[in-house]
Motif scaffolding. Structure first.
Motif, short mmCIF file in Angstrom:
data_model
loop_
_atom_site.label_atom_id
_atom_site.label_comp_id
_atom_site.label_asym_id
_atom_site.label_seq_id
_atom_site.Cartn_x
_atom_site.Cartn_y
_atom_site.Cartn_z
N HIS A 17 -44.54 22.56 -37.45
CA HIS A 17 -43.95 21.35 -38.03
C HIS A 17 -42.43 21.32 -37.90
O HIS A 17 -41.81 20.29 -38.14
CB HIS A 17 -44.36 21.17 -39.49
N THR A 18 -41.84 22.42 -37.50
CA THR A 18 -40.40 22.46 -37.23
C THR A 18 -40.08 21.55 -36.05
O THR A 18 -38.98 21.02 -35.96
CB THR A 18 -39.97 23.91 -36.91
N LEU A 19 -41.04 21.38 -35.15
CA LEU A 19 -40.85 20.53 -33.98
C LEU A 19 -41.42 19.14 -34.23
O LEU A 19 -42.43 18.99 -34.92
CB LEU A 19 -41.57 21.13 -32.76
N SER A 20 -40.78 18.16 -33.65
CA SER A 20 -41.31 16.80 -33.73
C SER A 20 -42.43 16.64 -32.70
O SER A 20 -42.56 17.45 -31.77
CB SER A 20 -40.20 15.79 -33.45
N THR A 21 -43.20 15.60 -32.86
CA THR A 21 -44.24 15.30 -31.88
C THR A 21 -43.61 15.10 -30.51
O THR A 21 -44.16 15.55 -29.50
CB THR A 21 -45.02 14.05 -32.31
N ALA A 22 -42.46 14.46 -30.47
CA ALA A 22 -41.77 14.22 -29.19
C ALA A 22 -41.37 15.54 -28.54
O ALA A 22 -41.45 15.68 -27.31
CB ALA A 22 -40.54 13.35 -29.41
N GLN A 23 -40.94 16.52 -29.33
CA GLN A 23 -40.56 17.83 -28.76
C GLN A 23 -41.77 18.55 -28.19
O GLN A 23 -41.68 19.20 -27.15
CB GLN A 23 -39.87 18.69 -29.82
N VAL A 24 -42.89 18.46 -28.86
CA VAL A 24 -44.12 19.08 -28.35
C VAL A 24 -44.53 18.37 -27.05
O VAL A 24 -44.86 19.02 -26.05
CB VAL A 24 -45.26 19.02 -29.39
N LEU A 43 -43.57 26.76 -26.74
CA LEU A 43 -43.57 26.12 -28.07
C LEU A 43 -43.02 27.07 -29.12
O LEU A 43 -42.20 26.67 -29.96
CB LEU A 43 -44.97 25.64 -28.44
N VAL A 44 -43.44 28.33 -29.09
CA VAL A 44 -42.92 29.31 -30.06
C VAL A 44 -41.42 29.50 -29.85
O VAL A 44 -40.65 29.55 -30.81
CB VAL A 44 -43.69 30.65 -29.97
N LYS A 45 -41.00 29.56 -28.61
CA LYS A 45 -39.57 29.72 -28.31
C LYS A 45 -38.78 28.52 -28.83
O LYS A 45 -37.69 28.68 -29.40
CB LYS A 45 -39.36 29.89 -26.80
N ALA A 46 -39.31 27.31 -28.65
CA ALA A 46 -38.63 26.11 -29.15
C ALA A 46 -38.51 26.14 -30.67
O ALA A 46 -37.47 25.75 -31.23
CB ALA A 46 -39.38 24.86 -28.69
N ILE A 47 -39.54 26.63 -31.33
CA ILE A 47 -39.50 26.76 -32.79
C ILE A 47 -38.41 27.75 -33.19
O ILE A 47 -37.60 27.49 -34.08
CB ILE A 47 -40.87 27.19 -33.34
#
Length: 67
Positions: A17-24, A43-47
């Motif tokens: 949830h730290t990422l937005s839907t757009a980021q995913v 995804l984990v790295k982006a978080i």
């Protein structure tokens, strides 16, 4: 739900949830049809890069449907 070839299914803990839907979505688009393991890692790295001060742990499992 009917999956189409190359659809991705992502199972993640609430840390995503730290990422937005757009980021995913952007991460999905970046890797195209490459390996699901790479998708999960990105995804984990982006978080982690968000460095949210109260970040919950994040676990991501990604799979691709192949016909």
């Amino acid at each position: 739900m009917k999956l189409r070839p190359t659809d991705a299914v992502i199972l993640a803990s609430n840390g995503i949830h730290t990422l937005s839907t757009a980021q995913v979505q952007t991460t999905l688009e970046q890797i195209g049809d490459q390996r699901p393991k790479l998708l999960a890692e990105l995804l984990v790295k982006a978080i982690e890069q968000r460095a949210h001060p109260y970040q919950d742990n994040a676990t991501v499992l990604a799979v691709r449907h192949r016909a």
